[in-house]
Design a protein around this motif. Sequence first.
Motif, short mmCIF file in Angstrom:
data_model
loop_
_atom_site.label_atom_id
_atom_site.label_comp_id
_atom_site.label_asym_id
_atom_site.label_seq_id
_atom_site.Cartn_x
_atom_site.Cartn_y
_atom_site.Cartn_z
N ARG A 1 43.05 41.06 42.64
CA ARG A 1 43.20 42.48 43.73
C ARG A 1 41.73 43.25 43.51
N ALA A 2 41.34 43.43 42.18
CA ALA A 2 40.20 44.46 41.41
C ALA A 2 39.03 44.24 42.02
N TRP A 3 38.79 42.60 42.25
CA TRP A 3 37.56 41.25 42.18
C TRP A 3 37.96 41.67 43.61
N GLN B 1 54.19 35.88 28.80
CA GLN B 1 54.85 36.42 29.93
C GLN B 1 54.40 37.33 30.59
N ASP B 2 52.62 38.13 30.52
CA ASP B 2 52.14 39.16 31.45
C ASP B 2 51.21 38.12 32.71
N ALA B 3 50.66 37.00 32.50
CA ALA B 3 49.95 36.25 32.47
C ALA B 3 50.11 36.56 34.51
N ALA B 4 51.14 35.93 35.49
CA ALA B 4 50.82 36.47 36.50
C ALA B 4 50.30 37.81 37.08
N ALA B 5 51.07 39.10 36.39
CA ALA B 5 51.20 39.88 36.68
C ALA B 5 49.17 40.50 36.24
N ILE B 6 48.52 40.12 35.42
CA ILE B 6 47.39 40.14 35.15
C ILE B 6 46.59 39.79 36.16
N ALA B 7 46.54 38.44 35.79
CA ALA B 7 46.38 37.78 37.39
C ALA B 7 46.47 38.52 38.09
N ALA B 8 47.26 38.97 39.24
CA ALA B 8 47.27 39.44 40.18
C ALA B 8 46.51 40.55 40.58
N VAL B 9 46.33 41.75 39.39
CA VAL B 9 45.72 42.43 38.97
C VAL B 9 44.86 42.25 39.16
N GLN B 10 43.91 41.35 38.71
CA GLN B 10 42.11 41.25 38.02
C GLN B 10 41.53 40.30 39.82
#
Length: 184
Positions: free
Chosen positions: A25-27, A14-23
């Motif tokens: 933004r960092a990228w 369930q954390d997938a969308a949040a991890i993708a968003a953090v990644q």
Amino acid sequence: MTTADVSVRVAWAQDAAAIAAVQRRAWEQRYDALLPDLLTERGLDADTHAEAWQATLARPPEARHRALVALERATVVGFVLTGPATDPDADPAVEGAIGELTVHPERVREGHGSRLLQAAVDTLVADGFTRVTTWVDSTDDETRAFLAGAGWEPDGASRELADETGAGTVKQVRLHASIGDPPL
């Protein structure tokens, strides 16, 4: 139920969308000029990126591959990936790797990176690894200084990653640290 203000835990699907968003933004910050072309070439829009994370989190390659997330209350603000080292000169029985350690750019210098790094090392030690490596962009002095402050050192290895066209490249250096005790 109350939650700690800050914590680290194993990532859930369930954390997938949040991890993708953090990644992403960092990228965007790290690879600014290269990123749009890279994402376009791979067809990696926000939804596809989140779906890829969901699949990865739901079915890791093996039990020793883990994703951990840094939380501020219930919000994912960073993540780290751990697993056996895959470099050709590595012994995956005793050498672990941090595949990526990323904190949302607006949340750096708040302790999330330190908590993620410590949790990653604890996880790798629990999995029986005695050495850990990670690759860092050669121009990322901030991350290299952060890791050096935690006892990591360069081991002389370097590599160059290129996109499919060869137009964009990223040079990296490998850092390592000893963790845990060697097996008897």
